[in-house]
Design a protein around this motif. Structure first.
Motif, mmCIF file in Angstrom:
data_model
loop_
_atom_site.group_PDB
_atom_site.id
_atom_site.type_symbol
_atom_site.label_atom_id
_atom_site.label_comp_id
_atom_site.label_asym_id
_atom_site.label_seq_id
_atom_site.Cartn_x
_atom_site.Cartn_y
_atom_site.Cartn_z
ATOM 1 N N SER A 162 0.707 -0.963 0.133
ATOM 2 C CA SER A 162 0.162 0.058 0.156
ATOM 3 C C SER A 162 0.918 0.699 -0.116
ATOM 4 C CB SER A 162 -0.882 0.408 1.213
ATOM 5 O OG SER A 162 -1.727 0.928 1.170
ATOM 6 N N LEU A 165 1.822 1.799 -3.468
ATOM 7 C CA LEU A 165 0.691 1.902 -4.350
ATOM 8 C C LEU A 165 0.634 3.853 -4.457
ATOM 9 C CD1 LEU A 165 -1.652 1.519 -6.033
ATOM 10 C CD2 LEU A 165 -2.577 2.273 -4.034
ATOM 11 N N TYR A 190 -6.832 -2.363 -4.472
ATOM 12 C CA TYR A 190 -6.077 -0.904 -5.466
ATOM 13 C C TYR A 190 -7.415 -0.289 -6.075
ATOM 14 C CZ TYR A 190 -1.814 -2.309 -2.701
ATOM 15 O OH TYR A 190 -1.041 -2.665 -1.922
#
Length: 254
Positions: A162, A165, A190
């Motif tokens: 994460s 991301l 996501y």
């Protein structure tokens, strides 16, 4: 590519038994595509055959699984200076691939540096990027070479953390998701949280060279991906198709 209803932003068109025929069938189904290649030689073989197919953008690539020595990177860099679309490139640190890590890293960094230097503000280069167990290193290269800033970087089948991301989002990256990535809890989460303007659809088809499958399978896979994204985001599949087609058309400059 104007007016197409679906876009496959990561497809191995050269792996189909008859790539030009599949491209024409995709056009008839209203599908546009970014056709990635795994070696500069594959790009050379496809360039003339796909040139008439206006629904397909052909990318010059050097997949990390195919990196062997410096001449591979030399050939890719020569192509990357003159073409707008580059991919599949990237890094793979999975156990089966990590033995070639140094060669992968050298090739990827060279390619990104060339793309950054040759990208034009009016028509930025578009990079389709493979990052398996290597998202942090991939983002380091994109940032260090300037590719994140001067190019339009699309992370294909993103499976990093994460934190990685959101780092990629801050760097301006886009993300292409297909039905296989959406089969994972991480993929669904996501697509739920990413900014809408960063979302794209893909198939990563076919799974093997010389495939006898064709355009209908690609379109069906894209429709399933759109339905999966819609379910994760609490919206309609038609809305996702319209969104991702608009995002792809803007990215490709069509």
């Amino acid at each position: 590519m104007a007016g197409l209803r679906l876009y496959d932003m990561h497809v191995h068109l050269g792996w189909f038994a008859d790539p030009a025929s599949v491209a024409r069938d995709l056009a008839a189904l209203g599908v546009g595509a970014l056709a990635v290649t795994v070696t500069p030689e594959e790009h050379r073989l496809l360039e003339a055959a796909l040139a008439p197919e206006k629904n397909v953008a052909l990318a010059a690539g050097l997949h990390p699984w195919w990196v062997r020595a410096a001449p591979d990177a030399d050939a890719l860099c020569e192509l990357a200076r003159r073409v707008r679309f580059v991919g599949e490139i990237g890094l793979d640190a999975s156990p089966r691939r990590v033995a070639t890590w140094d060669a992968q890293l050298a090739a990827f960094e060279r390619a990104c540096a060339v793309c950054a230097g040759a990208s034009e503000a009016s028509a930025p280069k578009v990079l389709s990027i493979h990052a398996v167990r290597a998202a942090g290193a991939t983002l380091d290269v994109l940032e260090r070479t300037g590719a994140a800033e001067s190019c339009r970087c699309v992370l294909h089948w993103f499976s990093g953390t994460s934190e990685e991301l959101w780092r990629a989002v801050r760097l301006g990256c886009r993300f292409s998701f297909g039905e296989r990535s959406l089969a994972t809890r991480r993929g669904r989460e996501y697509v739920r949280v990413l900014p809408a303007e960063r979302l794209l659809t893909e198939t990563d088809l076919p799974e093997a060279e010389g495939a006898r499958t064709g355009a209908r399978e690609v379109a069906a896979s894209l429709e399933r991906a759109a339905a999966g994204i819609a379910a994760a985001r609490g919206t309609e599949a038609a809305t996702v198709c319209e969104l991702t087609a608009s995002n792809a058309a803007a990215l490709l400059g069509v």
